[in-house]
Design a protein around this motif. Sequence first.
Motif, PDB file in Angstrom:
ATOM      1  N   GLU A 280     103.731  22.394  31.052  1.00 36.09           N
ATOM      2  CA  GLU A 280     105.050  21.980  30.572  1.00 36.09           C
ATOM      3  C   GLU A 280     106.021  21.804  31.739  1.00 36.09           C
ATOM      4  O   GLU A 280     106.135  22.665  32.605  1.00 36.09           O
ATOM      5  CB  GLU A 280     105.581  23.044  29.616  1.00 36.09           C
ATOM      6  N   LEU A 281     106.730  20.687  31.713  1.00 35.01           N
ATOM      7  CA  LEU A 281     107.771  20.406  32.702  1.00 35.01           C
ATOM      8  C   LEU A 281     109.088  20.276  31.952  1.00 35.01           C
ATOM      9  O   LEU A 281     109.172  19.532  30.972  1.00 35.01           O
ATOM     10  CB  LEU A 281     107.480  19.096  33.446  1.00 35.01           C
ATOM     11  N   ARG A 282     110.104  20.979  32.406  1.00 33.73           N
ATOM     12  CA  ARG A 282     111.397  20.949  31.722  1.00 33.73           C
ATOM     13  C   ARG A 282     112.455  20.291  32.602  1.00 33.73           C
ATOM     14  O   ARG A 282     112.645  20.675  33.741  1.00 33.73           O
ATOM     15  CB  ARG A 282     111.848  22.354  31.365  1.00 33.73           C
ATOM     16  N   GLY A 283     113.107  19.285  32.042  1.00 34.98           N
ATOM     17  CA  GLY A 283     114.211  18.615  32.714  1.00 34.98           C
ATOM     18  C   GLY A 283     113.802  17.326  33.410  1.00 34.98           C
ATOM     19  O   GLY A 283     112.677  17.163  33.857  1.00 34.98           O
ATOM     20  N   ARG A 284     114.760  16.413  33.463  1.00 32.19           N
ATOM     21  CA  ARG A 284     114.566  15.099  34.084  1.00 32.19           C
ATOM     22  C   ARG A 284     114.051  15.224  35.517  1.00 32.19           C
ATOM     23  O   ARG A 284     113.119  14.530  35.913  1.00 32.19           O
ATOM     24  CB  ARG A 284     115.878  14.326  34.065  1.00 32.19           C
ATOM     25  N   ASP A 285     114.637  16.126  36.300  1.00 35.05           N
ATOM     26  CA  ASP A 285     114.256  16.241  37.711  1.00 35.05           C
ATOM     27  C   ASP A 285     112.796  16.670  37.869  1.00 35.05           C
ATOM     28  O   ASP A 285     112.079  16.145  38.713  1.00 35.05           O
ATOM     29  CB  ASP A 285     115.182  17.206  38.447  1.00 35.05           C
ATOM     30  N   ALA A 286     112.353  17.617  37.073  1.00 35.30           N
ATOM     31  CA  ALA A 286     110.969  18.092  37.159  1.00 35.30           C
ATOM     32  C   ALA A 286     109.989  16.996  36.743  1.00 35.30           C
ATOM     33  O   ALA A 286     108.943  16.811  37.366  1.00 35.30           O
ATOM     34  CB  ALA A 286     110.773  19.333  36.290  1.00 35.30           C
TER      35      ALA A 286
END
Length: 144
Positions: free
Chosen positions: A40-46
């Motif tokens: 899981e990746l959270r957020g636009r930047d990640a």
Amino acid sequence: MGQAREVMDRLTTAMDQKDRDTLAGCYAADAVAYTPDRGELRGRDAITAYLYQFWDAMPDVHYEHAARHESGDVAIDEGTIIGTNTGPLPHPSGNNLPATGKQLRMKSCDIATVKDGEITEHRFYFDQVEFLSQLGLMPEMSEH
């Protein structure tokens, strides 16, 4: 064509053209992505950092569509990722795998949920064994 399809097509074009600003603009600030290799990746930047690593590892990477689907606020792309591994590839351990010079042709599927013109959830599907095998980064399986 609905909003979900338009955003997914814009994302694919941004990936193919290596357009960082357009790519980032496809995702909501608090978007979530699920990947086979990073979880899981959270957020636009990640999420965008995850995608940018493929540009560094395979500068010629592009996507060939096999099918495009849309249902309400969900867009689905099926296709093939094609690229040549000429740059280092980040490994989940934090190390970089050296470039192999090998070409990758790997089937993939992406499912994106779009709200208010931005992707809020993106599910990436590809076979990690196929990915590593094609790049010569996985030991040969022996038959015993």
